[in-house]
Design a protein around this motif. Structure first.
Motif, PDB file in Angstrom:
ATOM      1  N   ILE A   1     -35.424  -3.098  -6.233  1.00 29.43           N
ATOM      2  CA  ILE A   1     -34.955  -3.956  -7.319  1.00 29.43           C
ATOM      3  C   ILE A   1     -33.436  -3.783  -7.489  1.00 29.43           C
ATOM      4  CG2 ILE A   1     -35.225  -4.513  -9.767  1.00 29.43           C
ATOM      5  CD1 ILE A   1     -38.032  -3.279  -9.575  1.00 29.43           C
ATOM      6  N   PRO A   2     -32.654  -4.852  -7.320  1.00 24.21           N
ATOM      7  CA  PRO A   2     -31.180  -4.741  -7.320  1.00 24.21           C
ATOM      8  C   PRO A   2     -30.600  -4.073  -8.562  1.00 24.21           C
ATOM      9  CG  PRO A   2     -31.858  -6.900  -6.533  1.00 24.21           C
ATOM     10  CD  PRO A   2     -33.093  -6.231  -7.040  1.00 24.21           C
ATOM     11  N   ASN A   3     -31.083  -4.425  -9.739  1.00 24.93           N
ATOM     12  CA  ASN A   3     -30.536  -3.855 -10.972  1.00 24.93           C
ATOM     13  C   ASN A   3     -31.075  -2.466 -11.283  1.00 24.93           C
ATOM     14  OD1 ASN A   3     -29.048  -6.176 -11.370  1.00 24.93           O
ATOM     15  ND2 ASN A   3     -30.615  -7.142 -12.643  1.00 24.93           N
ATOM     16  N   TYR A   4     -32.092  -2.044 -10.536  1.00 21.30           N
ATOM     17  CA  TYR A   4     -32.685  -0.710 -10.693  1.00 21.30           C
ATOM     18  C   TYR A   4     -32.868  -0.120  -9.296  1.00 21.30           C
ATOM     19  CZ  TYR A   4     -33.660  -2.498 -15.363  1.00 21.30           C
ATOM     20  OH  TYR A   4     -33.540  -3.036 -16.631  1.00 21.30           O
ATOM     21  N   PRO A   5     -31.768   0.313  -8.663  1.00 23.12           N
ATOM     22  CA  PRO A   5     -31.785   0.689  -7.246  1.00 23.12           C
ATOM     23  C   PRO A   5     -32.638   1.897  -6.900  1.00 23.12           C
ATOM     24  CG  PRO A   5     -29.694   1.288  -8.282  1.00 23.12           C
ATOM     25  CD  PRO A   5     -30.426   0.448  -9.281  1.00 23.12           C
TER      26      PRO A   5
ATOM     27  N   PRO B   1     -29.711  -0.170  -1.805  1.00 28.15           N
ATOM     28  CA  PRO B   1     -28.464  -0.932  -1.944  1.00 28.15           C
ATOM     29  C   PRO B   1     -27.227  -0.223  -1.399  1.00 28.15           C
ATOM     30  CG  PRO B   1     -29.765  -1.097  -3.947  1.00 28.15           C
ATOM     31  CD  PRO B   1     -30.433  -0.072  -3.083  1.00 28.15           C
TER      32      PRO B   1
END
Length: 340
Positions: free
Chosen positions: A213-217, A171
Protein backbone atom coordinates in the motif's frame (compact mmCIF):
# COMPACT_ATOMS: atom_id res chain seq x y z
CA UNK A 1 -6.35 3.74 -8.02
CA UNK A 2 -3.11 2.86 -9.72
CA UNK A 3 -2.22 -0.71 -10.49
CA UNK A 4 -0.38 -3.05 -12.81
CA UNK A 5 -1.77 -5.76 -15.00
CA UNK A 6 -0.54 -9.31 -15.01
CA UNK A 7 -1.55 -12.89 -14.68
CA UNK A 8 -0.61 -16.30 -13.34
CA UNK A 9 -0.16 -19.65 -14.96
CA UNK A 10 -0.54 -23.30 -14.30
CA UNK A 11 0.09 -26.75 -15.62
CA UNK A 12 -1.56 -28.39 -18.61
CA UNK A 13 -2.81 -26.46 -21.61
CA UNK A 14 -1.54 -22.89 -21.61
CA UNK A 15 -4.15 -20.16 -21.55
CA UNK A 16 -3.85 -16.42 -21.82
CA UNK A 17 -4.47 -14.69 -18.48
CA UNK A 18 -7.18 -12.66 -20.20
CA UNK A 19 -7.70 -8.91 -20.41
CA UNK A 20 -5.67 -6.75 -18.04
CA UNK A 21 -5.68 -3.05 -17.25
CA UNK A 22 -3.06 -0.75 -15.74
CA UNK A 23 -3.27 2.92 -14.76
CA UNK A 24 -0.33 5.13 -13.88
CA UNK A 25 -0.89 8.83 -13.46
CA UNK A 26 -2.46 10.07 -16.69
CA UNK A 27 -1.60 6.89 -18.59
CA UNK A 28 -3.73 3.84 -19.27
CA UNK A 29 -2.78 0.50 -20.78
CA UNK A 30 -4.99 -2.49 -21.56
CA UNK A 31 -4.23 -5.83 -23.18
CA UNK A 32 -6.18 -8.67 -24.71
CA UNK A 33 -4.53 -11.68 -26.35
CA UNK A 34 -1.38 -10.29 -27.98
CA UNK A 35 -2.51 -6.69 -28.42
CA UNK A 36 -1.67 -3.69 -26.25
CA UNK A 37 -3.68 -0.47 -26.19
CA UNK A 38 -2.24 2.57 -24.42
CA UNK A 39 -3.33 6.18 -24.13
CA UNK A 40 -2.88 9.35 -22.02
CA UNK A 41 -6.54 9.22 -21.03
CA UNK A 42 -6.37 12.14 -18.55
CA UNK A 43 -4.53 14.50 -20.90
CA UNK A 44 -7.07 17.05 -22.20
CA UNK A 45 -7.14 17.30 -25.97
CA UNK A 46 -4.77 14.34 -26.44
CA UNK A 47 -6.60 11.60 -28.31
CA UNK A 48 -3.48 9.67 -29.27
CA UNK A 49 -3.94 5.91 -28.94
CA UNK A 50 -0.84 3.71 -29.11
CA UNK A 51 -1.42 0.17 -30.35
CA UNK A 52 1.15 -2.62 -30.29
CA UNK A 53 0.61 -6.14 -31.64
CA UNK A 54 3.02 -8.82 -30.42
CA UNK A 55 2.42 -10.70 -33.67
CA UNK A 56 4.56 -8.08 -35.40
CA UNK A 57 7.29 -8.01 -32.74
CA UNK A 58 10.73 -9.41 -33.40
CA UNK A 59 10.81 -13.15 -32.80
CA UNK A 60 13.23 -14.53 -30.19
CA UNK A 61 16.40 -16.11 -31.53
CA UNK A 62 17.45 -17.69 -28.23
CA UNK A 63 15.83 -19.42 -25.30
CA UNK A 64 13.57 -21.99 -27.00
CA UNK A 65 15.71 -23.67 -29.64
CA UNK A 66 16.69 -27.30 -29.78
CA UNK A 67 20.11 -28.75 -30.59
CA UNK A 68 19.34 -28.49 -34.30
CA UNK A 69 18.64 -24.77 -33.93
CA UNK A 70 14.91 -25.13 -34.62
CA UNK A 71 12.12 -23.86 -32.42
CA UNK A 72 11.11 -26.60 -29.95
CA UNK A 73 8.39 -24.86 -27.94
CA UNK A 74 6.69 -22.21 -30.01
CA UNK A 75 4.30 -20.14 -27.96
CA UNK A 76 1.51 -17.79 -28.88
CA UNK A 77 1.82 -14.02 -28.92
CA UNK A 78 -0.51 -13.61 -25.94
CA UNK A 79 0.57 -11.01 -23.40
CA UNK A 80 1.10 -12.68 -20.01
CA UNK A 81 2.02 -9.73 -17.77
CA UNK A 82 2.84 -6.04 -17.92
CA UNK A 83 3.61 -3.07 -15.68
CA UNK A 84 4.31 0.66 -15.70
CA UNK A 85 7.33 2.10 -13.92
CA UNK A 86 6.46 4.28 -10.87
CA UNK A 87 6.80 7.52 -12.86
CA UNK A 88 5.08 6.09 -15.92
CA UNK A 89 8.15 6.80 -18.07
CA UNK A 90 8.68 3.11 -18.81
CA UNK A 91 6.40 0.19 -19.56
CA UNK A 92 7.35 -3.48 -19.86
CA UNK A 93 5.45 -6.55 -21.01
CA UNK A 94 6.18 -10.23 -21.45
CA UNK A 95 4.41 -12.67 -23.74
CA UNK A 96 3.94 -16.38 -24.35
CA UNK A 97 6.78 -16.35 -26.87
CA UNK A 98 9.25 -15.69 -24.03
CA UNK A 99 9.86 -12.08 -24.98
CA UNK A 100 10.41 -9.18 -22.61
CA UNK A 101 9.54 -5.94 -24.39
CA UNK A 102 10.49 -2.56 -22.93
CA UNK A 103 8.86 0.73 -23.97
CA UNK A 104 9.61 4.37 -23.26
CA UNK A 105 6.30 6.23 -22.92
CA UNK A 106 7.28 9.90 -23.01
CA UNK A 107 7.02 12.11 -24.97
CA UNK A 108 5.56 9.33 -27.11
CA UNK A 109 5.48 5.52 -26.97
CA UNK A 110 8.44 3.74 -28.53
CA UNK A 111 9.87 0.25 -28.23
CA UNK A 112 13.31 0.33 -26.57
CA UNK A 113 14.27 -3.36 -26.62
CA UNK A 114 13.05 -6.91 -27.11
CA UNK A 115 14.86 -9.56 -25.07
CA UNK A 116 14.44 -13.29 -24.54
CA UNK A 117 13.54 -14.66 -21.11
CA UNK A 118 14.43 -18.14 -19.93
CA UNK A 119 10.89 -19.33 -19.23
CA UNK A 120 7.37 -18.03 -19.61
CA UNK A 121 6.73 -15.29 -17.11
CA UNK A 122 3.79 -14.76 -14.79
CA UNK A 123 4.41 -11.29 -13.35
CA UNK A 124 6.83 -8.38 -13.51
CA UNK A 125 7.55 -5.12 -11.70
CA UNK A 126 9.85 -2.14 -12.35
CA UNK A 127 11.97 -0.78 -9.51
CA UNK A 128 11.33 2.63 -7.96
CA UNK A 129 14.78 3.67 -9.19
CA UNK A 130 13.59 2.65 -12.68
CA UNK A 131 16.85 0.89 -13.42
CA UNK A 132 15.64 -2.74 -13.39
CA UNK A 133 12.72 -4.97 -14.31
CA UNK A 134 12.08 -7.93 -12.01
CA UNK A 135 10.41 -10.84 -13.78
CA UNK A 136 8.86 -13.89 -12.08
CA UNK A 137 8.40 -17.09 -14.07
CA UNK A 138 6.48 -20.34 -13.92
CA UNK A 139 9.47 -22.31 -12.62
CA UNK A 140 9.59 -20.18 -9.45
CA UNK A 141 12.57 -17.97 -10.38
CA UNK A 142 12.92 -14.18 -10.37
CA UNK A 143 15.30 -12.57 -12.87
CA UNK A 144 16.33 -8.93 -13.09
CA UNK A 145 16.79 -7.12 -16.41
CA UNK A 146 18.55 -3.79 -16.75
CA UNK A 147 16.71 -0.74 -18.10
CA UNK A 148 19.86 1.37 -18.39
CA UNK A 149 21.39 -1.42 -20.50
CA UNK A 150 18.31 -2.44 -22.47
CA UNK A 151 20.01 -5.25 -24.41
CA UNK A 152 21.70 -6.92 -21.42
CA UNK A 153 20.84 -10.47 -20.39
CA UNK A 154 18.90 -11.21 -17.24
CA UNK A 155 20.39 -12.07 -13.86
CA UNK A 156 18.91 -14.71 -11.55
CA UNK A 157 17.94 -13.09 -8.23
CA UNK A 158 16.01 -15.73 -6.27
CA UNK A 159 13.92 -18.87 -6.60
CA UNK A 160 10.93 -20.66 -5.09
CA UNK A 161 10.13 -24.36 -5.26
CA UNK A 162 6.72 -23.53 -6.71
CA UNK A 163 5.14 -21.58 -9.55
CA UNK A 164 5.33 -17.83 -8.87
CA UNK A 165 2.15 -15.86 -9.44
CA UNK A 166 3.21 -12.35 -8.46
CA UNK A 167 6.24 -10.24 -7.62
CA UNK A 168 6.41 -6.71 -6.24
CA UNK A 169 8.80 -4.39 -4.40
CA UNK A 170 8.71 -2.20 -1.34
CA UNK A 171 8.52 1.51 -2.29
CA UNK A 172 12.19 1.99 -1.33
CA UNK A 173 13.34 -1.02 -3.41
CA UNK A 174 14.75 -2.61 -0.26
CA UNK A 175 12.59 -5.75 -0.29
CA UNK A 176 11.45 -8.15 -3.00
CA UNK A 177 8.06 -9.71 -2.25
CA UNK A 178 6.99 -12.89 -4.06
CA UNK A 179 3.82 -14.98 -3.96
CA UNK A 180 3.48 -18.57 -5.13
CA UNK A 181 1.06 -21.38 -5.85
CA UNK A 182 1.79 -23.05 -2.50
CA UNK A 183 0.16 -20.33 -0.37
CA UNK A 184 3.45 -18.63 0.53
CA UNK A 185 4.41 -14.97 0.48
CA UNK A 186 8.17 -14.54 0.82
CA UNK A 187 10.00 -11.36 1.74
CA UNK A 188 13.62 -11.18 0.55
CA UNK A 189 16.31 -8.54 0.89
CA UNK A 190 16.81 -6.97 -2.54
CA UNK A 191 20.57 -6.47 -2.17
CA UNK A 192 21.00 -10.07 -1.01
CA UNK A 193 17.95 -12.00 -2.29
CA UNK A 194 19.19 -15.26 -0.75
CA UNK A 195 18.48 -13.69 2.65
CA UNK A 196 14.84 -14.30 3.58
CA UNK A 197 13.48 -11.62 5.90
CA UNK A 198 10.14 -13.31 6.61
CA UNK A 199 7.26 -15.41 5.31
CA UNK A 200 3.62 -14.31 5.41
CA UNK A 201 1.79 -17.58 6.01
CA UNK A 202 -1.95 -18.04 6.43
CA UNK A 203 -3.55 -18.43 3.01
CA UNK A 204 -4.92 -21.91 2.24
CA UNK A 205 -4.79 -21.68 -1.54
CA UNK A 206 -2.53 -20.05 -4.13
CA UNK A 207 -1.71 -16.36 -3.63
CA UNK A 208 -2.68 -14.65 -6.87
CA UNK A 209 -1.85 -11.00 -6.13
CA UNK A 210 0.19 -8.96 -3.64
CA UNK A 211 0.27 -5.17 -3.29
CA UNK A 212 2.27 -2.90 -0.99
CA UNK A 213 0.00 0.00 0.00
CA UNK A 214 1.70 3.25 -1.17
CA UNK A 215 0.61 5.42 1.76
CA UNK A 216 1.43 2.64 4.25
CA UNK A 217 4.68 1.15 2.89
CA UNK A 218 5.02 -1.35 5.75
CA UNK A 219 1.67 -2.99 4.94
CA UNK A 220 0.99 -5.64 2.30
CA UNK A 221 -2.36 -6.64 0.85
CA UNK A 222 -2.75 -10.15 -0.60
CA UNK A 223 -5.50 -11.93 -2.54
CA UNK A 224 -5.85 -15.69 -2.76
CA UNK A 225 -7.85 -18.54 -4.22
CA UNK A 226 -9.15 -19.20 -0.70
CA UNK A 227 -11.48 -16.19 -1.16
CA UNK A 228 -9.73 -14.07 1.45
CA UNK A 229 -8.08 -10.68 1.34
CA UNK A 230 -5.36 -10.38 3.98
CA UNK A 231 -3.39 -7.46 5.39
CA UNK A 232 0.15 -8.06 6.64
CA UNK A 233 3.00 -6.31 8.36
CA UNK A 234 5.24 -8.06 5.89
CA UNK A 235 8.64 -7.42 7.47
CA UNK A 236 7.62 -9.48 10.51
CA UNK A 237 5.24 -11.77 8.62
CA UNK A 238 2.42 -10.87 11.01
CA UNK A 239 -1.16 -10.98 9.74
CA UNK A 240 -3.06 -7.83 10.69
CA UNK A 241 -6.50 -8.54 9.27
CA UNK A 242 -8.35 -11.14 7.18
CA UNK A 243 -11.46 -10.39 5.14
CA UNK A 244 -13.51 -13.37 3.89
CA UNK A 245 -14.79 -12.19 0.52
CA UNK A 246 -17.35 -14.99 0.21
CA UNK A 247 -19.26 -13.48 3.12
CA UNK A 248 -19.66 -10.07 1.48
CA UNK A 249 -19.93 -10.83 -2.24
CA UNK A 250 -23.44 -10.65 -3.63
CA UNK A 251 -24.99 -9.07 -0.54
CA UNK A 252 -25.83 -5.87 -2.41
CA UNK A 253 -26.89 -5.27 -5.95
CA UNK A 254 -24.50 -3.34 -8.17
CA UNK A 255 -24.99 0.41 -8.10
CA UNK A 256 -23.96 2.91 -10.74
CA UNK A 257 -21.82 5.73 -9.40
CA UNK A 258 -22.75 8.95 -11.19
CA UNK A 259 -19.34 10.42 -10.35
CA UNK A 260 -17.69 7.79 -12.53
CA UNK A 261 -19.84 8.58 -15.56
CA UNK A 262 -19.07 12.29 -15.17
CA UNK A 263 -15.30 11.73 -15.19
CA UNK A 264 -14.01 12.88 -18.60
CA UNK A 265 -10.89 10.74 -18.36
CA UNK A 266 -12.85 7.58 -17.62
CA UNK A 267 -15.28 8.41 -20.42
CA UNK A 268 -12.35 8.62 -22.82
CA UNK A 269 -10.92 5.33 -21.50
CA UNK A 270 -14.29 3.62 -21.87
CA UNK A 271 -14.56 4.83 -25.47
CA UNK A 272 -11.10 3.46 -26.32
CA UNK A 273 -12.07 0.06 -24.95
CA UNK A 274 -15.45 0.00 -26.71
CA UNK A 275 -13.93 1.03 -30.04
CA UNK A 276 -11.46 -1.87 -29.77
CA UNK A 277 -13.75 -4.40 -28.11
CA UNK A 278 -12.80 -7.06 -30.66
CA UNK A 279 -9.51 -7.43 -28.75
CA UNK A 280 -11.34 -8.49 -25.59
CA UNK A 281 -14.56 -10.20 -26.67
CA UNK A 282 -12.95 -13.62 -27.02
CA UNK A 283 -12.54 -13.75 -23.24
CA UNK A 284 -16.22 -13.24 -22.43
CA UNK A 285 -17.47 -16.34 -20.61
CA UNK A 286 -14.03 -17.98 -20.69
CA UNK A 287 -12.90 -20.22 -17.83
CA UNK A 288 -10.91 -18.52 -15.09
CA UNK A 289 -7.18 -18.55 -15.70
CA UNK A 290 -6.65 -19.60 -12.07
CA UNK A 291 -9.12 -22.50 -12.01
CA UNK A 292 -6.43 -25.18 -12.43
CA UNK A 293 -4.34 -23.85 -9.55
CA UNK A 294 -6.61 -25.07 -6.79
CA UNK A 295 -5.47 -27.99 -4.67
CA UNK A 296 -6.74 -31.33 -5.86
CA UNK A 297 -9.10 -33.07 -3.44
CA UNK A 298 -9.08 -36.84 -2.95
CA UNK A 299 -11.83 -38.93 -1.41
CA UNK A 300 -9.38 -41.69 -0.53
CA UNK A 301 -6.27 -39.97 0.80
CA UNK A 302 -4.59 -43.26 1.82
CA UNK A 303 -4.74 -44.55 -1.77
CA UNK A 304 -3.42 -41.23 -3.08
CA UNK A 305 -0.47 -41.25 -0.65
CA UNK A 306 0.32 -44.86 -1.51
CA UNK A 307 0.39 -44.11 -5.24
CA UNK A 308 2.54 -41.06 -4.62
CA UNK A 309 5.02 -43.13 -2.59
CA UNK A 310 5.14 -45.78 -5.35
CA UNK A 311 5.87 -43.09 -7.90
CA UNK A 312 8.69 -41.68 -5.77
CA UNK A 313 10.19 -45.14 -5.35
CA UNK A 314 10.10 -45.72 -9.12
CA UNK A 315 11.90 -42.42 -9.72
CA UNK A 316 14.46 -43.29 -7.04
CA UNK A 317 15.11 -46.72 -8.60
CA UNK A 318 15.47 -45.17 -12.04
CA UNK A 319 18.08 -42.71 -10.74
CA UNK A 320 19.96 -45.56 -9.01
CA UNK A 321 19.93 -47.65 -12.20
CA UNK A 322 21.28 -44.73 -14.21
CA UNK A 323 23.97 -44.11 -11.60
CA UNK A 324 25.01 -47.78 -11.52
CA UNK A 325 25.10 -47.81 -15.31
CA UNK A 326 27.32 -44.75 -15.36
CA UNK A 327 29.64 -46.25 -12.70
CA UNK A 328 29.90 -49.48 -14.69
CA UNK A 329 30.79 -47.60 -17.84
CA UNK A 330 33.47 -45.64 -15.94
CA UNK A 331 35.02 -48.84 -14.56
CA UNK A 332 35.03 -50.40 -18.05
CA UNK A 333 36.80 -47.36 -19.50
CA UNK A 334 39.42 -47.43 -16.72
CA UNK A 335 40.03 -51.14 -17.32
CA UNK A 336 40.51 -50.53 -21.04
CA UNK A 337 42.92 -47.67 -20.34
CA UNK A 338 45.03 -49.78 -17.95
CA UNK A 339 45.37 -52.56 -20.55
CA UNK A 340 46.78 -50.21 -23.15
Amino acid sequence: MEGDGGGGGGGGRRRSPGPALALRGALMAASGSGKLLAAPYREPGDDGLFMFDCVNAEKPTLGNQGQDGKQTDKGSDDILAFAFSPSGDYFALTDDNKRLILFHTKPFWECVSIRCVTRRCTSLVITAAEDKILVADKSGDVYSYSITEPQADGKLELGHLSLLLDVTLSPDDRYILTADRDEKIRISLAKAPYYIVSFCLGHREFVSKIFVIPNYPDLLLSASGDSTLRLWEYKSGEEVYCCHLSSICGTESAKTDQAVTDDKGLQKMTKYLKDNWVVFEGFVGAESYYSNLYKASFEDMDTYLQKKEEKLQRKKKKRQDLQHGANGQTKKMKAEESSL
